[in-house]
Design a protein around this motif. Structure first.
Motif, PDB file in Angstrom:
ATOM      1  N   ASP A 163       0.883  -1.165   0.000  1.00  0.00           N
ATOM      2  CA  ASP A 163       0.000   0.000   0.000  1.00  0.00           C
ATOM      3  C   ASP A 163       0.925   1.220   0.000  1.00  0.00           C
ATOM      4  OD1 ASP A 163      -2.592  -1.179   0.121  1.00  0.00           O
ATOM      5  OD2 ASP A 163      -2.191  -1.697   2.216  1.00  0.00           O
TER       6      ASP A 163
ATOM      7  N   GLU B 149       1.767   0.914  -9.753  1.00  0.00           N
ATOM      8  CA  GLU B 149       0.639   0.014 -10.028  1.00  0.00           C
ATOM      9  C   GLU B 149       1.058  -1.095 -10.985  1.00  0.00           C
ATOM     10  OE1 GLU B 149      -2.398   2.754 -11.307  1.00  0.00           O
ATOM     11  OE2 GLU B 149      -3.137   3.030  -9.249  1.00  0.00           O
TER      12      GLU B 149
ATOM     13  N   HIS C  22       1.532  -2.817  -6.994  1.00  0.00           N
ATOM     14  CA  HIS C  22       1.229  -2.173  -5.719  1.00  0.00           C
ATOM     15  C   HIS C  22      -0.065  -1.376  -5.814  1.00  0.00           C
ATOM     16  CE1 HIS C  22       5.166  -3.507  -4.594  1.00  0.00           C
ATOM     17  NE2 HIS C  22       5.705  -2.832  -5.584  1.00  0.00           N
ATOM     18  N   ARG C  23      -0.685  -1.167  -4.665  1.00  0.00           N
ATOM     19  CA  ARG C  23      -1.887  -0.342  -4.572  1.00  0.00           C
ATOM     20  C   ARG C  23      -1.434   1.073  -4.216  1.00  0.00           C
ATOM     21  NH1 ARG C  23      -1.869  -4.821  -2.426  1.00  0.00           N
ATOM     22  NH2 ARG C  23      -1.418  -4.115  -0.322  1.00  0.00           N
TER      23      ARG C  23
ATOM     24  N   THR D  18      -2.308   5.237  -3.531  1.00  0.00           N
ATOM     25  CA  THR D  18      -3.154   6.395  -3.272  1.00  0.00           C
ATOM     26  C   THR D  18      -2.325   7.608  -3.637  1.00  0.00           C
ATOM     27  OG1 THR D  18      -4.261   5.290  -1.431  1.00  0.00           O
ATOM     28  CG2 THR D  18      -4.435   7.697  -1.535  1.00  0.00           C
TER      29      THR D  18
ATOM     30  N   ARG E 283      -4.458   5.593   7.451  1.00  0.00           N
ATOM     31  CA  ARG E 283      -4.405   4.480   6.494  1.00  0.00           C
ATOM     32  C   ARG E 283      -3.244   3.513   6.712  1.00  0.00           C
ATOM     33  NH1 ARG E 283      -7.871   5.354   2.034  1.00  0.00           N
ATOM     34  NH2 ARG E 283      -7.363   3.190   1.654  1.00  0.00           N
TER      35      ARG E 283
ATOM     36  N   PRO F 102       0.002   3.192   5.462  1.00  0.00           N
ATOM     37  CA  PRO F 102       0.558   2.594   4.241  1.00  0.00           C
ATOM     38  C   PRO F 102       1.865   1.862   4.533  1.00  0.00           C
ATOM     39  CG  PRO F 102       1.043   4.931   4.293  1.00  0.00           C
ATOM     40  CD  PRO F 102       0.132   4.652   5.465  1.00  0.00           C
ATOM     41  N   ASP F 103       2.319   1.096   3.554  1.00  0.00           N
ATOM     42  CA  ASP F 103       3.600   0.387   3.654  1.00  0.00           C
ATOM     43  C   ASP F 103       4.767   1.254   3.214  1.00  0.00           C
ATOM     44  OD1 ASP F 103       2.485  -2.184   4.428  1.00  0.00           O
ATOM     45  OD2 ASP F 103       1.685  -2.272   2.384  1.00  0.00           O
TER      46      ASP F 103
ATOM     47  N   THR G 134       6.357  -7.611   1.586  1.00  0.00           N
ATOM     48  CA  THR G 134       4.917  -7.466   1.372  1.00  0.00           C
ATOM     49  C   THR G 134       4.191  -8.534   2.175  1.00  0.00           C
ATOM     50  OG1 THR G 134       4.968  -8.912  -0.552  1.00  0.00           O
ATOM     51  CG2 THR G 134       5.212  -6.556  -0.960  1.00  0.00           C
TER      52      THR G 134
END
Length: 183
Positions: free
Chosen positions: A16, A39, A43-44, A46, A64, A66-67, A147
């Motif tokens: 993320d 992407e 990966h996702r 934002t 959120r 994120p990673d 991940t």
């Protein structure tokens, strides 16, 4: 059809990632390029967009978790704004271990922008990518992040990211213009 079949795989294996500019940077092409690149790597993403206030980035990351945070700047103020925003992120105990990287045009001195790298690492970035070379080091850094792992306490995540990627020695770049993007 390939995109639909790739999405479930990315949802279970990718990171993320939050992509953002610094507060003073109104450019968006670099952010869109990074979003598409990440992407495509599974990966996702934002994308918070341009001129992101420091507090908005901090709140988004706190909410959120994120990673990875990728900050990109092409206006030449990346070093100044980057130091400020990473200090705000690191001041939050729950974000202290969040891997945060910055790249692009970090200053206005051309080749002299390399002088900003060590200061940005000392300020709290896990990796710094100036605009003088290709994307190889960025790919390596992102690829080295684990991940599908449980969330670790702040300091443990941060030191792990530095060790995994050898971030202190990275001299790669987010040379987005080399990929055919324009300003």
């Amino acid at each position: 059809m390939e995109l639909a079949s790739a999405a479930p795989h990315a949802a279970t294996t990718g990171l993320d990632v939050v992509v953002s500019s610094v507060a003073s940077d109104s450019h968006t092409w670099n952010l869109i390029f990074l979003q598409l690149l990440l992407e495509e790597l599974g990966h996702r993403v934002t994308n918070l967009g341009a001129c992101v206030p420091d507090q908005l980035l901090v709140e988004h990351c706190r909410d959120r978790r994120p990673d990875l945070v990728v900050i990109s700047s092409v206006n030449g103020h990346g070093a100044v704004d980057g130091r400020r925003v990473v200090a705000r992120l690191r001041a939050e105990p729950e974000l202290a271990g969040l891997p945060v990287v910055i790249g692009g045009k970090l200053g206005i001195s051309g080749a002299g922008n390399r002088r900003h790298v060590s200061g940005l690492l000392q300020a709290g970035f896990d990796a710094v990518f100036d605009d003088s070379t290709g994307l190889g080091a960025f790919h390596s850094f992102v690829g080295a992040l684990p991940t599908g792992r449980p969330r670790l306490p702040g300091a443990e995540r941060r030191s792990g990211a530095r060790e995994l990627a050898g971030a202190r020695d990275l001299s790669g770049a987010l040379a987005l213009t080399a990929a055919g993007a324009g300003s």
